[in-house]
Scaffold this active site. Structure first.
Site, PDB file in Angstrom:
ATOM      1  N   SER B 492      -1.751  -1.138  -0.276  1.00 11.20           N
ATOM      2  CA  SER B 492      -0.924   0.021   0.238  1.00 11.20           C
ATOM      3  C   SER B 492      -1.541   1.424   0.150  1.00 11.20           C
ATOM      4  CB  SER B 492       0.487   0.079  -0.765  1.00 11.20           C
ATOM      5  OG  SER B 492      -0.129   0.336  -2.277  1.00 11.20           O
ATOM      6  N   SER B 530       9.344  -5.083  -2.029  1.00 12.24           N
ATOM      7  CA  SER B 530       8.794  -4.841  -0.605  1.00 12.24           C
ATOM      8  C   SER B 530       9.098  -3.270  -0.348  1.00 12.24           C
ATOM      9  CB  SER B 530       9.316  -5.792   0.285  1.00 12.24           C
ATOM     10  OG  SER B 530       9.013  -7.194   0.054  1.00 12.24           O
ATOM     11  N   THR B 533       5.522   0.591   0.559  1.00 14.40           N
ATOM     12  CA  THR B 533       5.096   1.257   2.197  1.00 14.40           C
ATOM     13  C   THR B 533       6.295   1.911   2.528  1.00 14.40           C
ATOM     14  OG1 THR B 533       3.370  -0.448   2.276  1.00 14.40           O
ATOM     15  CG2 THR B 533       4.208   0.731   4.302  1.00 14.40           C
ATOM     16  N   VAL B 718       7.693  -6.050   3.932  1.00 10.55           N
ATOM     17  CA  VAL B 718       7.213  -7.297   4.514  1.00 10.55           C
ATOM     18  C   VAL B 718       6.717  -8.420   3.437  1.00 10.55           C
ATOM     19  CG1 VAL B 718       6.567  -5.985   6.445  1.00 10.55           C
ATOM     20  CG2 VAL B 718       4.832  -6.454   4.598  1.00 10.55           C
ATOM     21  N   GLU B 720       7.982  -9.974   0.767  1.00  7.62           N
ATOM     22  CA  GLU B 720       8.444 -11.046   0.196  1.00  7.62           C
ATOM     23  C   GLU B 720       9.289 -12.085   0.760  1.00  7.62           C
ATOM     24  OE1 GLU B 720      10.623  -7.956  -2.288  1.00  7.62           O
ATOM     25  OE2 GLU B 720      10.446  -9.170  -3.985  1.00  7.62           O
TER      26      GLU B 720
END
Lengths: 166, 760
Positions: B492, B530, B533, B718, B720
């Site tokens: 990240s 998730s 980001t 994105v 999980e």
């Protein structure tokens, strides 16, 4: 029993260190020599995060006694790059996104370099079986395998160039 | 990168977003320099060891620590008596809530031990060897109690009860007696029983999956240092330094300002590092010894005492019309949550049918306790267990009706605007696009060999937003320093740098990212759901926009014009009027003179990110079953996922591939096994068999990029989603390979072989 004094060549340098007779090579590398790039994921030889090369042989350093290192040559992740110049395997791991958390990465890189030192042109199948002793939980291995195959291709090209120029 | 896709069809507007630069923390990680949990050393540090219960259920009658304390080199011994006795208190922890008293007692047992491996005492000594030796000298007198390991045992009349004060929540009336059922939760709509009774085709079954471990390769580890003035430092590998601060402060009654938690690099978490196990114990050992203390788990400790995801048993009935429209679903599932109430029942129930439009449904979940380690979140917690039965049933209906397994899913797929089970219309979701992309992928139409079968499964996860803080500071040379409080679990930092560079219209390399300790940045929720980001990324983008506004204002001062006569373009402020019209000032030029125009250039944004959207995936799995052994090989695998905008496609693909591999492990190999005495039989990587490199093929990826309108660059979560479909995809592939259904995971060779032989 007191500590033992061990002399070994580590990443090309003559080194001496003290160790408990029961200490593993991994413990000595991490705790006595400050080389914490080799990781302990299991302590039982199942994850490969502690992979080093001992006299040319890839081993799990958690399964080797520190005392067994006496008089021998050990190569760890800290010795893979030449100064600030990354080894092609390291560079390809970065370029291909072949690491996520990065904890297994030192073991994978040492193992992959050992493979390419033995076998400059491995198939995907050979890469997968050579690396089967290294656990990665993040990547699903896809990008790791691609990075190793790419590094092999690059190394072969370099070797060819050198041969031509020599 | 390895899937056919038309690059020109998306993200035409971005310079940095969507490219694949090297991550900023990469070189440290390929050279062995990065500092993880057990790599941190504090001056004068002691080594700790924890004594763990050999019994799955026992009352602690007495603990005699005198021999341990007398061992030379031992500096502190602690037990539950050294921890405050806490009243029950719920705190919000991000991926679920937690009861502080239960969390404290899970770190160190007080009155009872609840599972094999439960901590009962701890030692700090001058070496790890002495600490282990001392721990073995502690004498604990146990009154061994009968234990329960399975759902049937836990719910049987007269079963031994783990918590005498636990009465099932969620029932119309509080039960008269305590039990091991912590919660019953039902969600639904319509008339599912009537719809199933009237259905053209009905399938049903009982499905199960075992508890599985998150399997991060780095064991839990921390160092804590308690000073005489009450100030504490903790260095730890976790998914949330603020989570550690909150929990340690609450458990030990310390002010949050007195605890500074520094996040070390994290060697994998997958939800399992969203809890504290060692940190409060290390703080108490440090307080008692006056020295910093390191605690680290062995791999066996990790398996016995940290995080598995709950096992599940689910009974499901699905009814459909002749055209494949699903008309009714009834599912009742029981999650085996271990020693403390779990968090997966709500999310499992909410996720089960979230990717389909089902008019009539009832999903009932039970949270059941037993004498195994208290479960923790694992990647899309609860969703794999409840979506697995749904995807198997849809496959069976497709087979009965002679329908294509993707077509039947397309017919029922949730689409934007469809009203979900909670009465909310869906946003810009991309499940149907994923199904279309899977159908178009060459994998889907490739021929199969003998003993092979192809399985399809879909899945979803709700994702999350939540609180995050980011700061952006300019160096005097105009370089950009981004700081967040979100541990980077899979790349990240690269995503933050890319979003900052895109916003500022500068090169990726001009931005560096730091993940700060809890005293150096404002609060961020842990890295989970998730969310990072999306939510922390949004904070970074907004902070960069503030920086742009500041730079324009400073340039306006330098040019003596109104700020409206400036423009931000290409990483510089352009002058639109006055005698400097047509000239520009770079970030470096403005920053170098910042002292004259108003001081350092910095921005901080603290927000609660709204507008997150769920993610969806469709997996295609080919398996080959060895008819002589029942061994299942995955021969080809493709992951299709609605990822929103992929900021760094390598790391998005990596999430898809890694999640798929974990799901394949859950489906084929992994599971907690206990002996009759209630001790874990396979607490090591040799016997707990996670997929290795030679077990898997390349995992092909197709990113369906349907942007999230609520994020400046369209980010959805994105990480999980990709663990959700594999259980069903593998099971469906095996069922098509052998011509019959095995309902219980993992699909081990003995189980598959027995099924092929017609045995039960």
């Amino acid at each position: 029993m007191g500590k033992m004094m061990i002399s070994a060549t580590i990443n090309g340098d003559a080194q001496q260190f003290l160790c408990d007779p029961a200490a593993t090579l991994l413990d000595a590398l991490r705790d006595e020599l400050g080389l914490t790039g080799s990781k302990e994921g299991c302590g039982s030889g199942d994850c490969g995060a502690c992979t080093v090369v001992l006299d040319g042989q890839m081993v799990c350093s958690c399964l080797v006694l520190a005392a067994e290192a006496e008089g021998r040559k050990i190569a760890t992740i800290e010795g893979v790059a030449e100064g600030s110049e990354l080894h092609p395997v390291q560079r390809k791991f970065l370029e291909k996104g072949a690491l996520q958390c990065g904890f297994c990465t030192p073991g994978f890189i040492v193992a992959s370099k050992a493979l390419l030192d033995h076998n400059p042109d491995p198939s995907e199948h050979e890469v997968r079986y050579w690396l089967a002793g290294n656990l990665c939980r993040c990547t699903g291995y896809d990008k790791i395998v691609r990075a190793v195959l790419d590094a092999a291709a690059e190394l072969r090209q370099e070797t060819t160039t050198q041969r031509v120029s020599a | 990168m390895n899937a056919p896709q038309d690059k020109a069809s998306f993200k035409p507007a971005y310079d940095v977003v969507g490219t694949r630069p090297v991550r900023p923390d990469g070189v440290e990680k390929v050279t062995g320099k990065a500092i993880y949990g057990t790599d941190h050393v504090a001056a004068g540090m002691l080594h700790g060891a924890i004594l763990r219960s050999p019994h799955p259920h026992a009352r602690i009658r007495s603990i005699d620590t005198r021999k341990a304390e007398a061992l030379p080199g031992v500096k502190a011994v602690v037990t539950g008596a050294d921890f405050p006795s806490l009243a029950s208190l719920e705190v919000s922890l991000g991926e679920g809530s937690g009861n502080i008293a239960a969390i404290s007692r899970n770190c160190m047992a007080h009155e009872k031990v609840l599972y094999d491996g439960h901590a009962v005492a701890a030692v700090a000594a001058t070496s790890a060897v002495i600490a282990e030796e001392a721990a073995a000298l502690i004498e604990v007198e146990y009154e061994v109690l009968p234990h329960v390991l399975t759902i049937d045992e836990a719910l049987a009349p007269g079963a031994p009860v783990l918590h005498e004060d636990m009465f099932t929540k969620g029932l119309p009336e509080k039960p008269a007696e305590p039990s091991n059922a912590a919660l019953c939760f039902t969600v639904g709509r319509g008339e599912p029983d009537a719809a199933i009774a009237a259905a053209h085709t009905v399938v049903s079954g009982r499905y199960s999956a075992l508890a599985v471990h998150q399997g991060y390769i780095e064991p839990h580890a921390c160092v804590a240092s308690y000073n005489a003035d009450g100030q504490v430092q903790v260095w730890a590998s976790s998914q949330g330094a603020f989570m550690i601060r909150t929990l340690c402060a609450s458990i030990l009654g310390i002010s949050q300002a007195d605890i500074r938690v520094t996040p070390l690099e994290i060697g994998g978490g997958f939800g399992g590092k969203t809890k504290v196990y060692l940190e409060p114990v290390a703080i108490v050992l440090s307080r008692k010894s006056g020295r910093p203390v390191r605690l680290a788990m062995s791999r066996a400790d990790v398996f016995r005492a940290s995080g598995p995801a709950p096992g599940v048993v689910a009974d499901i009935t699905v009814g459909a019309d002749a055209d494949g429209t699903i008309t009714g679903v009834v599912m009742e599932f029981k999650m085996l949550s271990g020693a403390n109430p779990g968090n997966d029942t709500h999310s499992g129930a909410m996720s089960a049918l979230a990717h389909y439009n089902v008019a009539n449904c009832r999903v009932t979940g039970w949270d059941v306790l037993c004498n195994t380690a208290a479960t923790a979140a694992y990647r899309a917690p609860g969703a794999p267990q409840t979506i697995f039965p749904v995807e198997c049933c849809i496959d069976e209906i497709a087979q009965k009706l002679g329908l294509d397994p993707i077509d039947i899913r397309l017919k029922n797929a949730a689409r934007p605007g469809d009203v979900g089970i909670m009465g909310m219309p869906a946003g810009e979701i991309g499940y149907a696009e994923c199904l279309e992309a899977a159908k178009a992928h060459p994998h889907y139409s490739a021929p199969l060999g003998p003993n092979q079968g192809r399985g399809i499964a879909g899945g979803t996860w709700g994702n999350y937003g939540g609180p995050s803080t980011a700061t952006v500071n300019l160096g005097e040379d105009g370089s950009v320093l981004v700081t967040t409080g979100s541990p980077d679990i899979g790349g990240s930092r690269a995503a933050m740098a890319m979003m900052a560079a895109e916003t500022l219209e500068i090169a990726y390399e001009q931005v560096r990212v730091t993940i700060a300790d809890t005293s150096s940045i404002g609060f961020s929720m842990l890295t989970g759901g998730s969310r990072t980001t999306f939510a922390t990324g949004k904070a970074v983008i907004l902070a960069c926009e503030e920086i742009i506004a500041t730079l324009r204002a400073r340039a306006a001062v330098m040019w003596s014009i109104d700020v409206s006569q400036t423009e931000w373009r290409g990483g510089a402020v352009h002058c639109l009027s006055g005698d400097k019209a047509g000239t520009s000032l770079t970030m470096g030029q403005i920053a170098a003179k910042a002292g004259f125009s108003g001081g350092p250039i910095a921005a901080e944004v603290a927000l609660n990110a709204q507008g997150f959207l769920p993610g969806f995936g469709v997996h295609i799995c080919d398996t080959e079953v060895d008819p002589e052994t029942g061994h299942v090989s995955v021969t080809r695998y493709t992951v299709v996922q609605d990822v929103g905008t992929a900021i760094h496609p390598d790391y998005v693909e990596g999430q898809m591939q890694g999640g798929a591999a974990q799901g394949i492990g859950w489906a084929l190999n992994e599971g907690y096994v206990y002996d009759k005495a209630g001790r874990m039989d396979n607490p090591g990587f040799l016997d707990y068999r996670m997929p290795v490199c030679s077990d898997l093929p390349m995992i092909d990826t197709v990113m369906v990029e349907k942007p999230n309108p609520a994020h400046p660059f369209g980010v959805k979560g994105v990480g999980e989603v990709p663990i959700v479909p594999p259980l069903g995809a593998v099971a469906n592939a095996v069922s098509r390979a052998i011509g019959l259904r095995v309902h219980d995971l993992p699909l081990t060779p003995d189980r598959v072989y027995a099924a092929m032989q017609g045995k039960s």
